[in-house]
Design an enzyme around this catalytic site. Structure first.
Site, short mmCIF file in Angstrom:
data_model
loop_
_atom_site.label_atom_id
_atom_site.label_comp_id
_atom_site.label_asym_id
_atom_site.label_seq_id
_atom_site.Cartn_x
_atom_site.Cartn_y
_atom_site.Cartn_z
N ASP A 144 6.45 -6.21 5.00
CA ASP A 144 5.22 -5.41 4.98
C ASP A 144 5.55 -4.02 5.51
O ASP A 144 6.11 -3.87 6.60
CB ASP A 144 4.17 -6.09 5.87
CG ASP A 144 2.81 -5.42 5.81
OD1 ASP A 144 1.81 -6.14 5.69
OD2 ASP A 144 2.73 -4.18 5.90
N ASP A 170 1.93 -2.90 -0.50
CA ASP A 170 2.98 -2.70 0.51
C ASP A 170 3.52 -3.98 1.11
O ASP A 170 4.20 -3.92 2.12
CB ASP A 170 2.48 -1.74 1.60
CG ASP A 170 1.75 -2.43 2.71
OD1 ASP A 170 0.99 -3.38 2.42
OD2 ASP A 170 1.93 -2.03 3.88
N GLU A 171 3.23 -5.13 0.50
CA GLU A 171 3.79 -6.35 1.09
C GLU A 171 4.10 -7.37 0.03
O GLU A 171 3.47 -7.41 -1.03
CB GLU A 171 2.84 -6.95 2.14
CG GLU A 171 1.51 -7.34 1.60
CD GLU A 171 0.63 -8.04 2.62
OE1 GLU A 171 1.10 -8.99 3.28
OE2 GLU A 171 -0.54 -7.64 2.74
P1 TTP Z 1 -1.66 -2.68 5.65
O1 TTP Z 1 -0.28 -3.23 5.39
O2 TTP Z 1 -2.71 -3.62 6.09
O3 TTP Z 1 -1.57 -1.56 6.79
P2 TTP Z 1 -0.48 -0.45 7.02
O4 TTP Z 1 0.71 -0.62 6.14
O5 TTP Z 1 -1.12 0.89 6.96
O6 TTP Z 1 -0.09 -0.69 8.53
P3 TTP Z 1 0.75 -1.90 9.15
O7 TTP Z 1 1.98 -1.27 9.74
O8 TTP Z 1 -0.14 -2.49 10.17
O9 TTP Z 1 1.08 -2.83 8.02
O10 TTP Z 1 -2.19 -1.92 4.39
C1 TTP Z 1 -1.34 -1.19 3.52
C2 TTP Z 1 -2.05 0.03 3.02
O11 TTP Z 1 -3.25 -0.35 2.36
C3 TTP Z 1 -2.46 1.00 4.12
O12 TTP Z 1 -1.43 1.92 4.44
C4 TTP Z 1 -3.67 1.66 3.55
C5 TTP Z 1 -4.27 0.62 2.61
N1 TTP Z 1 -5.45 0.03 3.29
C6 TTP Z 1 -6.71 0.52 2.97
O13 TTP Z 1 -6.87 1.37 2.10
N2 TTP Z 1 -7.79 0.02 3.66
C7 TTP Z 1 -7.66 -0.95 4.63
O14 TTP Z 1 -8.67 -1.37 5.23
C8 TTP Z 1 -6.36 -1.46 4.92
C9 TTP Z 1 -6.17 -2.52 5.96
C10 TTP Z 1 -5.28 -0.93 4.24
MG MG Z 2 1.58 -2.51 5.92
#
Ligand code: TTP
Ligand code: MG
Length: 408
Positions: free
Chosen positions: A13, A107-108
């Site tokens: 992720d 992203d995962e």
């Molecule tokens: P996530 O993987 O949940 O968050 P992240 O990558 O920003 O941070 P982390 O290091 O905790 O993984 O989500 C991936 C992307 O999806 C994030 O960069 C932006 C988008 N996203 C939204 O648009 N709205 C949201 O509520 C969430 C959780 C994510």
């Molecule tokens: Mg992320």
């Protein structure tokens, strides 16, 4: 490393994905608190860079509130096309490690690495090689990885040491490793289920593991069995290679421009019905909703949100769309109204167990409507309040399988 691994599953992720991409592309943002989201102060933060997170800001927080908590933050509007491009590159990196890659969002992904020790060495070396390859292919983005014998434990593990983390959990230590964690870490336990568990005195995963499974089923429905299994680190699901639709949208170019909210809502309602039907037919759940309005001067405005829990019900898509509508600060008139479901995930995962407890009746109703529509044609079932509408001239539904999501 303990024992032999029955399976090796990596969950990777990206860290603060959108914000990290902005920092990658603009050196002036590096090392600084960055919020990705609308500059206007209305709307919500999509994500915050790790420099901003100590201030208590994060995804889904109203931008105005985030700026109160972290006034020095730099606000950057999202560039979905760029995120999508890098996402494709990252998924390609994963596919260089294994043919079995299951993306969950931009992203995962899960990566099935069972049997790959021969090429990549033990789990620790595999995780590190994947992190390094992502970093190199993107020019400097970091992923956090979890390596475990099940999907569930791998997913919890990747979040355990963010950012730039790596956590390896061998099968025989997995249950003990999960034991002290909150029930919020149980995959599929949404806010409603968590509250029910707390009311039953179940606070940690160990509490669930030690509970009587019959009692769990009695109090939590079928999901109770699933939580019991997860709490024992048992999760038989395999990594599934499948193409994941990024978004499913429905745009309506109108015969005459609209201004009235009630009219816009009618269009959103119909789009939500169509998209819900498509989602259910394809067994997808939407993680978020995006509303698009094109003004009579051809200016394209979008607002999007992430749902608290993924859904495939039209009524929830519609409710989210109406909430988003409040966030547009343009008086109109509008010549196009668009609705899209984004961040789609495949349904069979028991990730969305709260569907079982909250939404089952609504889903049954909508599934029955689907059957009618399939038998007698789409126009057969209409909500009475939508019957007066005569402004639609063009109507498209598209399913963008791995295509670029609409950008701003
Ligand atoms: P996530 O993987 O949940 O968050 P992240 O990558 O920003 O941070 P982390 O290091 O905790 O993984 O989500 C991936 C992307 O999806 C994030 O960069 C932006 C988008 N996203 C939204 O648009 N709205 C949201 O509520 C969430 C959780 C994510
Ligand atoms: Mg992320």
């Amino acid at each position: 490393m303990l024992g032999r691994w029955p399976n090796i599953i990596v969950h990777a992720d990206m860290d603060a994905f959108y914000a990290s991409v902005e920092q990658l592309d603009n050196p002036l943002l590096r090392g600084k608190p960055v919020l990705v989201g609308p500059r206007s102060g209305r709307g919500v933060v999509l994500t915050a860079s790790y420099e901003a997170r100590p201030f208590g800001v994060g995804s889904a927080m109203p931008m105005a509130k985030a700026l109160e908590l972290c006034p020095q933050a730099l606000v950057v509007p999202p560039r979905f096309e760029r995120y999508s491009e890098l996402s494709a590159r990252i998924m390609d990196v994963f596919r260089n490690f294994s043919p079995r890659v299951e993306p969950l969002s931009l992203d995962e992904a899960f990566i099935e690495m069972s049997g790959a020790e021969h090429f990549f060495g033990p789990p620790q070396a595999m995780g590190q090689a994947i992190k390094d390859a992502v970093y190199d292919a993107t020019g400097g983005l970091t992923a956090s990885v979890g390596v475990a014998a099940t999907k569930y434990v791998a997913k919890v593990a990747s979040a355990y040491a963010k950012p730039d983390g790596m956590t390896i959990v061998a099968a025989e230590e997995a249950a003990a490793w999960l034991a002290p964690m909150s029930v919020a870490r149980l995959w599929g336990a949404g806010p409603i289920t968590q509250a029910r568990m707390k009311a039953l005195g179940l606070n940690t995963i160990a509490d669930v593991a030690n509970a009587d499974p019959e009692m769990l089923i009695d109090k939590l429905g079928h999901a109770g069995r699933h939580f019991y299994e997860l709490a024992h680190a048992r999760d038989p699901r395999r990594v599934q290679t499948r193409r994941v639709a990024r978004s499913m949208g429905s745009d309506r170019t109108l015969r005459k421009d609209v201004i009235a909210k009630s009219e816009i809502c009618q269009h959103l309602r119909r789009s939500a019905d169509r998209i819900g039907r498509r989602l259910r037919r394809k067994s997808f759940l939407a993680g978020g909703v995006r509303v698009k309005l094109k003004t009579s001067k051809f200016e394209l405005l979008t607002r999007q949100c992430t749902l608290a829990e993924p859904t495939d019900t039209s009524s929830e898509l519609y409710d989210a769309a109406v909430t988003l509508l409040e966030r547009f600060d343009h008086p109109g008139p509008f010549r196009l109204v668009g609705l899209a479901a984004h961040s789609l995930v495949s349904e069979p995962e028991p990730t969305q167990l709260s569907l079982l407890d909250v939404d089952e009746r609504r889903r049954q109703l909508e599934t029955a409507l689907d059957e009618l529509a399939q038998k007698y044609g789409e126009g057969i079932v209409r909500r009475a309040r939508d019957l007066g509408s005569a402004t639609i001239s063009d109507f498209t539904v598209n399913l963008d399988l791995l295509s670029e999501p609409e950008s701003d």
